[in-house]
Scaffold this active site. Structure first.
Site, PDB file in Angstrom:
ATOM      1  N   HIS A  19     -19.143   9.077  -0.754  1.00  0.00           N
ATOM      2  CA  HIS A  19     -19.585   7.735  -0.390  1.00  0.00           C
ATOM      3  C   HIS A  19     -21.097   7.653  -0.599  1.00  0.00           C
ATOM      4  O   HIS A  19     -21.827   8.569  -0.191  1.00  0.00           O
ATOM      5  CB  HIS A  19     -19.224   7.434   1.065  1.00  0.00           C
ATOM      6  CG  HIS A  19     -19.561   6.034   1.452  1.00  0.00           C
ATOM      7  ND1 HIS A  19     -18.826   4.948   1.003  1.00  0.00           N
ATOM      8  CD2 HIS A  19     -20.572   5.528   2.190  1.00  0.00           C
ATOM      9  CE1 HIS A  19     -19.382   3.841   1.465  1.00  0.00           C
ATOM     10  NE2 HIS A  19     -20.441   4.164   2.183  1.00  0.00           N
ATOM     11  N   MET A  68     -11.148   2.963  -5.231  1.00  0.00           N
ATOM     12  CA  MET A  68     -11.473   1.807  -4.396  1.00  0.00           C
ATOM     13  C   MET A  68     -10.238   1.265  -3.681  1.00  0.00           C
ATOM     14  O   MET A  68      -9.978   0.068  -3.696  1.00  0.00           O
ATOM     15  CB  MET A  68     -12.148   0.725  -5.244  1.00  0.00           C
ATOM     16  CG  MET A  68     -13.498   1.168  -5.777  1.00  0.00           C
ATOM     17  SD  MET A  68     -14.541   1.853  -4.457  1.00  0.00           S
ATOM     18  CE  MET A  68     -16.088   2.052  -5.301  1.00  0.00           C
ATOM     19  N   ARG A  69      -9.499   2.196  -3.081  1.00  0.00           N
ATOM     20  CA  ARG A  69      -8.355   1.783  -2.263  1.00  0.00           C
ATOM     21  C   ARG A  69      -8.317   2.627  -1.002  1.00  0.00           C
ATOM     22  O   ARG A  69      -8.612   3.819  -1.038  1.00  0.00           O
ATOM     23  CB  ARG A  69      -7.047   2.006  -3.027  1.00  0.00           C
ATOM     24  CG  ARG A  69      -6.671   0.850  -3.905  1.00  0.00           C
ATOM     25  CD  ARG A  69      -5.375   1.094  -4.595  1.00  0.00           C
ATOM     26  NE  ARG A  69      -4.207   0.998  -3.723  1.00  0.00           N
ATOM     27  CZ  ARG A  69      -3.650  -0.146  -3.337  1.00  0.00           C
ATOM     28  NH1 ARG A  69      -4.166  -1.289  -3.704  1.00  0.00           N
ATOM     29  NH2 ARG A  69      -2.576  -0.146  -2.576  1.00  0.00           N
ATOM     30  N   ARG A  74       0.819  -1.205   0.000  1.00  0.00           N
ATOM     31  CA  ARG A  74       0.000   0.000   0.000  1.00  0.00           C
ATOM     32  C   ARG A  74       0.863   1.270   0.000  1.00  0.00           C
ATOM     33  O   ARG A  74       0.651   2.189  -0.765  1.00  0.00           O
ATOM     34  CB  ARG A  74      -0.938   0.012   1.221  1.00  0.00           C
ATOM     35  CG  ARG A  74      -1.881   1.212   1.207  1.00  0.00           C
ATOM     36  CD  ARG A  74      -2.922   1.142   2.311  1.00  0.00           C
ATOM     37  NE  ARG A  74      -3.570  -0.144   2.397  1.00  0.00           N
ATOM     38  CZ  ARG A  74      -4.532  -0.561   1.570  1.00  0.00           C
ATOM     39  NH1 ARG A  74      -4.957   0.224   0.606  1.00  0.00           N
ATOM     40  NH2 ARG A  74      -5.060  -1.753   1.710  1.00  0.00           N
TER      41      ARG A  74
HETATM   42  C1  GAR Z   1     -19.821   6.153  -6.569  1.00  0.00           C
HETATM   43  O1  GAR Z   1     -21.133   5.725  -6.281  1.00  0.00           O
HETATM   44  C2  GAR Z   1     -19.061   6.476  -5.288  1.00  0.00           C
HETATM   45  O2  GAR Z   1     -19.880   7.081  -4.321  1.00  0.00           O
HETATM   46  C3  GAR Z   1     -18.634   5.102  -4.856  1.00  0.00           C
HETATM   47  O3  GAR Z   1     -18.222   4.480  -6.043  1.00  0.00           O
HETATM   48  C4  GAR Z   1     -18.988   4.989  -7.130  1.00  0.00           C
HETATM   49  C5  GAR Z   1     -18.054   5.451  -8.212  1.00  0.00           C
HETATM   50  O4  GAR Z   1     -18.762   5.827  -9.358  1.00  0.00           O
HETATM   51  N1  GAR Z   1     -17.577   5.174  -3.888  1.00  0.00           N
HETATM   52  C6  GAR Z   1     -17.489   4.345  -2.845  1.00  0.00           C
HETATM   53  O5  GAR Z   1     -18.250   3.437  -2.644  1.00  0.00           O
HETATM   54  C7  GAR Z   1     -16.307   4.648  -1.930  1.00  0.00           C
HETATM   55  N2  GAR Z   1     -16.439   3.930  -0.692  1.00  0.00           N
HETATM   56  P1  GAR Z   1     -18.103   6.740 -10.464  1.00  0.00           P
HETATM   57  O6  GAR Z   1     -16.769   6.058 -10.837  1.00  0.00           O
HETATM   58  O7  GAR Z   1     -19.072   6.728 -11.596  1.00  0.00           O
HETATM   59  O8  GAR Z   1     -17.877   8.098  -9.878  1.00  0.00           O
END
Ligand code: GAR
Length: 204
Positions: free
Chosen positions: A109, A90-91, A65
């Site tokens: 989030h 997503m990290r 990491r």
């Molecule tokens: C979004 O819904 C964001 O809130 C979520 O991933 C998606 C990305 O969509 N993030 C998480 O869950 C973080 N814990 P996008 O690539 O279309 O912006």
């Protein structure tokens, strides 16, 4: 003029909304200096290239990491980034990364935190049977989905919703909430009291 750095891993719709709002002036006095993905086939990187933005892939696969974080932080510093926006990144960031940008990393989030942190938040909320769902933009600290909240937007869960329709409506709100939060932070007219972000009121 402030430099925004975007970190993403996938689709990139939040990033695209931010880019559009920078372009239209809804996000003021800012530019996107660099878009960084930890996966090479993230659709968000294609969008960045199409928009003519600086797009960098720094693969995380097989790396420790902190080793990966050091590469990402170098790229952010190289582009003189003032504000880091996680947009579907997503990290987990290492504590070291967070300390390089104190109160200058935002995350979005898809739930009303502190409910449903972690992966699949919309599905978790739907399965739990909540009547109100939504999204949260918050400062990133050393804990997952945890730092002080900047903006939340709530929506009603409808009887005929499924996980997908609910996630879609939350996403529409995410695109609005992120811009609002970026403007608040860039304008700096706030203070943090405990965990609470409150608007700074000037007493004359
Ligand atoms: C979004 O819904 C964001 O809130 C979520 O991933 C998606 C990305 O969509 N993030 C998480 O869950 C973080 N814990 P996008 O690539 O279309 O912006």
């Amino acid at each position: 003029m402030k430099n925004i750095g975007i970190l993403l891993s996938g689709r990139g719709s939040n990033f695209e909304a931010i880019a559009n709002n920078v372009g239209s002036g809804r996000i003021r006095d800012a530019r996107i200096a660099v878009v960084i993905s930890n996966t090479k086939d993230a659709a968000g990187i294609e969008i960045a290239r199409r928009l003519g933005l600086k797009a960098v892939v720094i693969p995380s696969k097989g790396k420790e990491r902190e080793e990966h974080d050091r590469e990402v932080v170098s790229a952010l510093q190289e582009h003189q980034v003032d504000l880091v926006c996680l947009a579907g990144y997503m990290r987990l960031l290492s504590p070291w990364f967070v300390q390089q940008f104190p109160r200058r990393i935002l995350n979005i989030h898809p739930s009303l935190l502190p409910a449903f942190p972690g992966l699949g938040a919309q599905e978790q909320a739907f399965a739990y049977g909540v009547k109100v769902a939504g999204c949260t933009v918050h400062f990133v600290d050393e804990e997952l989905d945890h730092g002080p909240i900047i903006v939340q937007q709530a929506i009603e869960v409808l009887d005929d919703d499924d996980e997908h329709t609910l996630a879609d409506r939350i996403l529409q709100r995410e695109h609005i909430a992120y811009t609002e939060a970026i403007n608040i932070v860039l304008q700096g007219k706030y203070k943090i009291v405990g965990r609470r972000l409150v608007t700074k009121i000037t007493v004359r």
